[in-house]
Design an enzyme around this catalytic site. Structure first.
Site, PDB file in Angstrom:
ATOM      1  N   ASN A  32       0.886  -1.239   0.133  1.00 57.71           N
ATOM      2  CA  ASN A  32       0.045  -0.022   0.128  1.00 57.71           C
ATOM      3  C   ASN A  32       0.763   1.192   0.149  1.00 57.71           C
ATOM      4  O   ASN A  32       0.664   2.186   0.972  1.00 57.71           O
ATOM      5  CB  ASN A  32      -1.063   0.093   1.320  1.00 57.71           C
ATOM      6  CG  ASN A  32      -1.934   1.206   0.920  1.00 57.71           C
ATOM      7  OD1 ASN A  32      -2.172   2.081   1.834  1.00 57.71           O
ATOM      8  ND2 ASN A  32      -2.711   0.980  -0.214  1.00 57.71           N
ATOM      9  N   HIS A  37       6.927   5.603   1.213  1.00 57.57           N
ATOM     10  CA  HIS A  37       7.661   4.602   0.866  1.00 57.57           C
ATOM     11  C   HIS A  37       8.648   4.813  -0.306  1.00 57.57           C
ATOM     12  O   HIS A  37       9.771   4.651  -0.540  1.00 57.57           O
ATOM     13  CB  HIS A  37       6.922   3.461   0.359  1.00 57.57           C
ATOM     14  CG  HIS A  37       5.798   2.855   1.508  1.00 57.57           C
ATOM     15  ND1 HIS A  37       4.653   3.206   1.457  1.00 57.57           N
ATOM     16  CD2 HIS A  37       6.147   2.031   2.690  1.00 57.57           C
ATOM     17  CE1 HIS A  37       4.010   2.630   2.724  1.00 57.57           C
ATOM     18  NE2 HIS A  37       5.145   1.906   3.227  1.00 57.57           N
ATOM     19  N   GLN A  61       2.610  -8.709  13.560  1.00 61.39           N
ATOM     20  CA  GLN A  61       2.576  -7.282  14.248  1.00 61.39           C
ATOM     21  C   GLN A  61       1.243  -6.757  14.232  1.00 61.39           C
ATOM     22  O   GLN A  61       1.105  -5.493  14.522  1.00 61.39           O
ATOM     23  CB  GLN A  61       3.803  -6.498  13.589  1.00 61.39           C
ATOM     24  CG  GLN A  61       3.440  -6.224  11.980  1.00 61.39           C
ATOM     25  CD  GLN A  61       4.818  -5.456  11.675  1.00 61.39           C
ATOM     26  OE1 GLN A  61       5.799  -5.961  11.050  1.00 61.39           O
ATOM     27  NE2 GLN A  61       4.639  -4.004  11.283  1.00 61.39           N
ATOM     28  N   GLU A 150      11.805   7.746   9.604  1.00 57.31           N
ATOM     29  CA  GLU A 150      11.780   8.387  10.644  1.00 57.31           C
ATOM     30  C   GLU A 150      10.520   8.345  11.208  1.00 57.31           C
ATOM     31  O   GLU A 150      10.457   8.643  12.631  1.00 57.31           O
ATOM     32  CB  GLU A 150      12.225   9.629  10.641  1.00 57.31           C
ATOM     33  CG  GLU A 150      13.839   9.744  10.577  1.00 57.31           C
ATOM     34  CD  GLU A 150      14.630  11.155  10.480  1.00 57.31           C
ATOM     35  OE1 GLU A 150      13.977  12.142  10.476  1.00 57.31           O
ATOM     36  OE2 GLU A 150      15.529  11.159  10.541  1.00 57.31           O
ATOM     37  N   LYS A 151       9.381   7.993  10.613  1.00 53.54           N
ATOM     38  CA  LYS A 151       8.062   8.165  10.980  1.00 53.54           C
ATOM     39  C   LYS A 151       7.929   7.200  12.184  1.00 53.54           C
ATOM     40  O   LYS A 151       7.403   7.368  13.113  1.00 53.54           O
ATOM     41  CB  LYS A 151       7.115   8.155  10.098  1.00 53.54           C
ATOM     42  CG  LYS A 151       5.609   8.129  10.597  1.00 53.54           C
ATOM     43  CD  LYS A 151       4.580   8.116   9.616  1.00 53.54           C
ATOM     44  CE  LYS A 151       3.441   7.577  10.456  1.00 53.54           C
ATOM     45  NZ  LYS A 151       3.441   6.141  10.450  1.00 53.54           N
ATOM     46  N   SER A 187       0.883   7.712   5.625  1.00 55.52           N
ATOM     47  CA  SER A 187       0.759   6.816   6.331  1.00 55.52           C
ATOM     48  C   SER A 187      -0.564   5.795   5.606  1.00 55.52           C
ATOM     49  O   SER A 187      -1.428   6.459   5.207  1.00 55.52           O
ATOM     50  CB  SER A 187       0.354   6.708   7.599  1.00 55.52           C
ATOM     51  OG  SER A 187      -0.076   5.501   8.379  1.00 55.52           O
ATOM     52  N   ARG A 189      -2.519   3.977   7.174  1.00 53.37           N
ATOM     53  CA  ARG A 189      -3.663   3.988   7.771  1.00 53.37           C
ATOM     54  C   ARG A 189      -4.205   5.429   7.696  1.00 53.37           C
ATOM     55  O   ARG A 189      -5.544   5.478   8.143  1.00 53.37           O
ATOM     56  CB  ARG A 189      -3.020   3.983   9.243  1.00 53.37           C
ATOM     57  CG  ARG A 189      -2.468   2.517   9.562  1.00 53.37           C
ATOM     58  CD  ARG A 189      -2.383   2.110  10.868  1.00 53.37           C
ATOM     59  NE  ARG A 189      -2.345   0.557  11.161  1.00 53.37           N
ATOM     60  CZ  ARG A 189      -1.325  -0.168  10.869  1.00 53.37           C
ATOM     61  NH1 ARG A 189      -0.294   0.461  10.709  1.00 53.37           N
ATOM     62  NH2 ARG A 189      -1.338  -1.424  11.172  1.00 53.37           N
TER      63      ARG A 189
HETATM   64  O1  PAF Z   1       7.402  -0.346   8.819  1.00 52.77           O
HETATM   65  C1  PAF Z   1       6.869  -1.312   8.396  1.00 52.77           C
HETATM   66  O2  PAF Z   1       6.306  -1.020   7.341  1.00 52.77           O
HETATM   67  C2  PAF Z   1       6.916  -2.430   8.831  1.00 52.77           C
HETATM   68  O3  PAF Z   1       6.898  -2.638  10.282  1.00 52.77           O
HETATM   69  C3  PAF Z   1       8.305  -3.431   8.382  1.00 52.77           C
HETATM   70  C4  PAF Z   1       9.420  -2.676   8.714  1.00 52.77           C
HETATM   71  C5  PAF Z   1       8.080  -3.598   6.812  1.00 52.77           C
HETATM   72  C6  PAF Z   1       8.079  -4.747   9.093  1.00 52.77           C
HETATM   73  O4  PAF Z   1       6.907  -5.321   8.616  1.00 52.77           O
END
Ligand code: PAF
Length: 283
Positions: A32, A37, A61, A150-151, A187, A189
């Site tokens: 996403n 990114h 996670q 850094e976010k 983000s 989200r």
């Molecule tokens: O920051 C993220 O998107 C995730 O925590 C990561 C580092 C890709 C690990 O799944």
């Protein structure tokens, strides 16, 4: 751009590059992809000669099933964006590929207490999940450099410690937070915000900047600053989890003599849990 889904195919290509002394840069993501990114990918190009991006929504996670199920997934758009950003290889494995026993990482590292602090207090197991997947990705890709934003500042410091604990020869490159024009940190989200919440969301960063500016101008009553900022966010319609003033290098509680301060916050706005930070360097 190559796209691979198995570790075997990933290793085949990366080994060929390594035999030619290419410098491999990894950008780990959960897909996403947004401007944040793409800034990581763009920085990656300046750190090495081959850029590998992983797209893997790491179930370890997520604390709630629905969060994992509803996490935005946009694989085709992601591939188009990565192609456009001149990525060399995309690693898009399924869950069982990453978590296969075969790739179990043999390690004996000390528990990092930072995993239980700040976001770790509110999302038990979250950083342990990040550490698990990032360790696996590091062993699968064997990059020279890995790029993080850094976010997710706490994540960044936990990963720096992980690399030290594992004795890996991987340089961690950090990239400043990308923001929308109104200051809201990019983000995935943010997609959960309705228009009214989206209009309010930049207030989170504005509060952190305001706290940072007060610290910079010599205000030392850190606990009071934290409480007041959390109260203002609450009044504005957020459900703040924490606003915390920490040492920027260690994320320990900030001392007045700390020359580098991180002001960090996590707050819910509707269905979105937003996190952000403002870094204050004195010297
Ligand atoms: O920051 C993220 O998107 C995730 O925590 C990561 C580092 C890709 C690990 O799944």
């Amino acid at each position: 751009m190559q796209t691979v889904t198995t570790v075997a195919a990933l290793r085949r290509q990366v080994s060929l590059w390594q035999a030619r002394a290419e410098r491999i840069v990894l950008v780990p993501t959960m897909g996403n992809l947004h401007a944040g990114h793409l800034a990581l990918v763009s920085r990656a190009h300046t750190c090495g000669s081959k850029v590998v991006c992983s797209i893997f929504v790491n179930s370890l996670q997520f604390d709630r099933e629905e969060d994992l199920a509803t996490y935005p997934r946009t694989p085709q758009e992601d591939l188009d964006a990565l192609q456009h950003a001149c990525t060399d290889l995309v690693f898009m494995p399924e869950h069982d590929e990453v978590y296969s026993e075969q790739y179990q990482v043999d390690r004996n590292i000390p528990e990092n207490p930072l995993c239980r602090e700040l976001c770790g207090r509110y999302r038990p197991g979250f950083f342990e999940g990040v550490v698990e997947v990032v360790t696996r990705l590091f062993h699968m890709v064997k990059p020279d450099v890995a790029v993080f934003g850094e976010k997710d500042y706490q994540q960044l410091l936990i990963i720096r410690q992980l690399v030290r604990d594992l004795g890996l020869d991987i340089h961690i490159e950090q990239v400043p937070t990308q923001r929308e024009e109104d200051g809201l940190a990019c983000s995935s989200r943010n997609a959960y915000l309705d228009p009214e919440q989206r209009a309010l969301a930049p207030r989170l960063y504005a509060e952190l900047v305001s706290v940072g500016q007060q610290i910079r101008s010599g205000v030392h009553t850190y606990t009071l600053l934290e409480t007041q900022a959390a109260h203002r966010l609450d009044q504005a319609g957020f459900r703040p989890e924490y606003v915390s003033i920490r040492d920027g290098n260690t994320l320990e509680v900030a001392q007045h003599e700390s020359g580098f301060i991180a002001v960090l916050a996590a707050a819910w706005l509707g269905k979105a849990r937003l996190i952000d930070n403002f870094l204050v360097r004195f010297r």
